[in-house]
Design a protein around this motif. Structure first.
Motif, short mmCIF file in Angstrom:
data_model
loop_
_atom_site.label_atom_id
_atom_site.label_comp_id
_atom_site.label_asym_id
_atom_site.label_seq_id
_atom_site.Cartn_x
_atom_site.Cartn_y
_atom_site.Cartn_z
N GLY A 15 0.83 -1.20 0.00
CA GLY A 15 0.00 0.00 0.00
C GLY A 15 0.86 1.25 0.00
N GLY A 16 1.56 1.48 1.11
CA GLY A 16 2.34 2.71 1.26
C GLY A 16 3.55 2.80 0.35
N HIS A 17 4.40 1.76 0.38
CA HIS A 17 5.63 1.81 -0.42
C HIS A 17 5.36 1.75 -1.91
CE1 HIS A 17 8.65 1.85 2.69
NE2 HIS A 17 8.03 0.87 3.32
N SER A 18 4.48 0.87 -2.34
CA SER A 18 4.30 0.68 -3.78
C SER A 18 3.33 1.68 -4.41
CB SER A 18 3.83 -0.75 -4.07
OG SER A 18 2.54 -0.96 -3.54
N LYS A 19 2.33 2.13 -3.67
CA LYS A 19 1.32 3.02 -4.25
C LYS A 19 1.33 4.42 -3.65
CE LYS A 19 -0.36 -0.26 -6.78
NZ LYS A 19 -0.26 -0.28 -8.21
N GLY A 20 2.04 4.60 -2.54
CA GLY A 20 2.12 5.90 -1.90
C GLY A 20 1.17 6.01 -0.72
N TRP A 21 1.70 6.58 0.36
CA TRP A 21 0.86 6.79 1.53
C TRP A 21 -0.29 7.73 1.18
CZ3 TRP A 21 5.44 4.62 2.45
CH2 TRP A 21 5.53 3.73 3.51
N MET A 22 -1.47 7.39 1.67
CA MET A 22 -2.70 8.14 1.46
C MET A 22 -3.23 8.01 0.03
SD MET A 22 -3.06 8.82 4.51
CE MET A 22 -4.63 9.63 4.46
N SER A 23 -2.64 7.13 -0.77
CA SER A 23 -3.18 6.86 -2.11
C SER A 23 -4.49 6.10 -1.97
CB SER A 23 -2.19 6.04 -2.93
OG SER A 23 -2.06 4.73 -2.36
N GLU A 24 -5.23 5.99 -3.05
CA GLU A 24 -6.48 5.23 -3.03
C GLU A 24 -6.24 3.78 -2.62
OE1 GLU A 24 -9.87 3.84 -6.19
OE2 GLU A 24 -9.06 5.87 -6.42
N GLU A 25 -5.17 3.18 -3.14
CA GLU A 25 -4.85 1.79 -2.80
C GLU A 25 -4.46 1.65 -1.33
OE1 GLU A 25 -4.29 -2.35 -3.17
OE2 GLU A 25 -5.49 -0.88 -4.25
N HIS A 56 5.98 2.47 11.56
CA HIS A 56 6.38 3.79 11.11
C HIS A 56 5.24 4.43 10.33
CE1 HIS A 56 6.79 2.21 7.03
NE2 HIS A 56 7.52 1.22 7.54
N GLY A 57 5.34 5.71 10.12
CA GLY A 57 4.42 6.40 9.25
C GLY A 57 5.03 6.48 7.87
N GLY A 58 4.60 7.45 7.08
CA GLY A 58 5.18 7.59 5.75
C GLY A 58 4.59 8.76 5.00
N HIS A 59 5.25 9.09 3.92
CA HIS A 59 4.77 10.13 3.01
C HIS A 59 5.22 9.76 1.60
CE1 HIS A 59 8.91 11.45 3.63
NE2 HIS A 59 8.79 12.12 2.50
N ASP A 60 4.48 10.22 0.62
CA ASP A 60 4.77 9.87 -0.77
C ASP A 60 4.96 8.36 -0.90
OD1 ASP A 60 4.53 12.58 -1.49
OD2 ASP A 60 6.66 12.94 -1.10
N PRO A 68 6.64 14.90 10.43
CA PRO A 68 5.58 14.36 11.29
C PRO A 68 4.86 13.17 10.66
CG PRO A 68 5.46 16.75 11.25
CD PRO A 68 6.51 16.34 10.23
N GLU A 69 4.68 13.16 9.34
CA GLU A 69 4.00 12.05 8.67
C GLU A 69 4.77 10.74 8.85
OE1 GLU A 69 3.13 15.85 6.51
OE2 GLU A 69 4.97 14.84 7.09
N ASP A 70 6.07 10.82 8.99
CA ASP A 70 6.90 9.63 9.17
C ASP A 70 7.01 9.23 10.64
OD1 ASP A 70 7.30 9.99 6.49
OD2 ASP A 70 9.48 10.02 6.58
N MET A 71 7.04 10.21 11.52
CA MET A 71 7.29 9.96 12.93
C MET A 71 6.04 9.67 13.75
SD MET A 71 10.52 10.10 13.00
CE MET A 71 10.87 10.08 14.73
N THR A 72 4.88 10.03 13.25
CA THR A 72 3.64 9.80 13.98
C THR A 72 3.05 8.47 13.56
OG1 THR A 72 3.24 12.18 14.03
CG2 THR A 72 1.37 10.75 14.51
N ILE A 73 2.79 7.62 14.54
CA ILE A 73 2.21 6.31 14.26
C ILE A 73 0.96 6.12 15.11
CG2 ILE A 73 4.42 5.28 13.63
CD1 ILE A 73 4.22 3.83 16.42
N PRO A 74 0.04 5.27 14.65
CA PRO A 74 -1.12 4.99 15.49
C PRO A 74 -0.73 4.09 16.65
CG PRO A 74 -1.16 3.61 13.54
CD PRO A 74 0.00 4.56 13.37
N LEU A 75 -1.36 4.30 17.79
CA LEU A 75 -1.20 3.42 18.93
C LEU A 75 -2.53 3.39 19.67
CD1 LEU A 75 0.44 1.62 20.83
CD2 LEU A 75 1.19 3.69 22.01
N PHE A 76 -3.19 2.24 19.60
CA PHE A 76 -4.48 2.04 20.26
C PHE A 76 -4.33 0.90 21.24
CE2 PHE A 76 -5.34 3.65 16.00
CZ PHE A 76 -6.16 4.73 16.27
N LEU A 77 -4.82 1.11 22.45
CA LEU A 77 -4.78 0.10 23.49
C LEU A 77 -6.21 -0.23 23.86
CD1 LEU A 77 -2.08 1.95 25.60
CD2 LEU A 77 -1.69 0.10 23.97
#
Length: 120
Positions: A15-25, A56-60, A68-77
């Motif tokens: 998803g993120g690496h091949s199509k880009g973070w926040m892409s439709e895929e 990790h997060g990501g961009h592009d 911040p897009e790379d350093m902010t990750i979800p954390l749910f407990l």
């Protein structure tokens, strides 16, 4: 089982690496991951403590910068060991191992820098 780990590789690598973070895929795969988490919670009910995060997060098409897009990750407990509806500041990936150790009744390694997020 006493411990279950779900690793949803498709979201990151396909998803993120091949199509880009926040892409439709990426967003489609994120929706699938959220559905998997929902099914896990529905199946486990209140019997388990559940930690949901990412590495990790990501961009592009990349990650690893100080953005911040790379350093902010979800954390749910979720579960009986965690206060419902609570938002925590100043958490880090290094807090996850001590949290998992406490949930499992294991002493954290003395060299670990993180802190348990149980009942925070």
């Amino acid at each position: 089982p006493d411990f279950v780990m779900l690793y949803m590789l498709d979201l990151d690598e396909k998803g993120g690496h091949s199509k880009g973070w926040m892409s439709e895929e990426y967003l489609r795969r994120l929706s699938i991951a959220i559905d998997n988490v929902k099914r896990t919670i529905e199946h486990c009910g209140q019997e388990y403590s559940i930690i949901i995060t990412a590495d990790h997060g990501g961009h592009d098409f990349t990650h690893g910068s100080a953005a911040p897009e790379d350093m902010t990750i979800p954390l749910f407990l979720y579960g009986p060991r965690f206060a419902p509806g609570k938002t925590m500041d100043h958490t880090s990936l290094i807090d996850i191992p001590p949290t998992a150790a406490e949930v499992m009744g294991i002493e954290p390694h003395p060299e670990w820098d993180g802190r348990s997020l149980v009942n925070q």
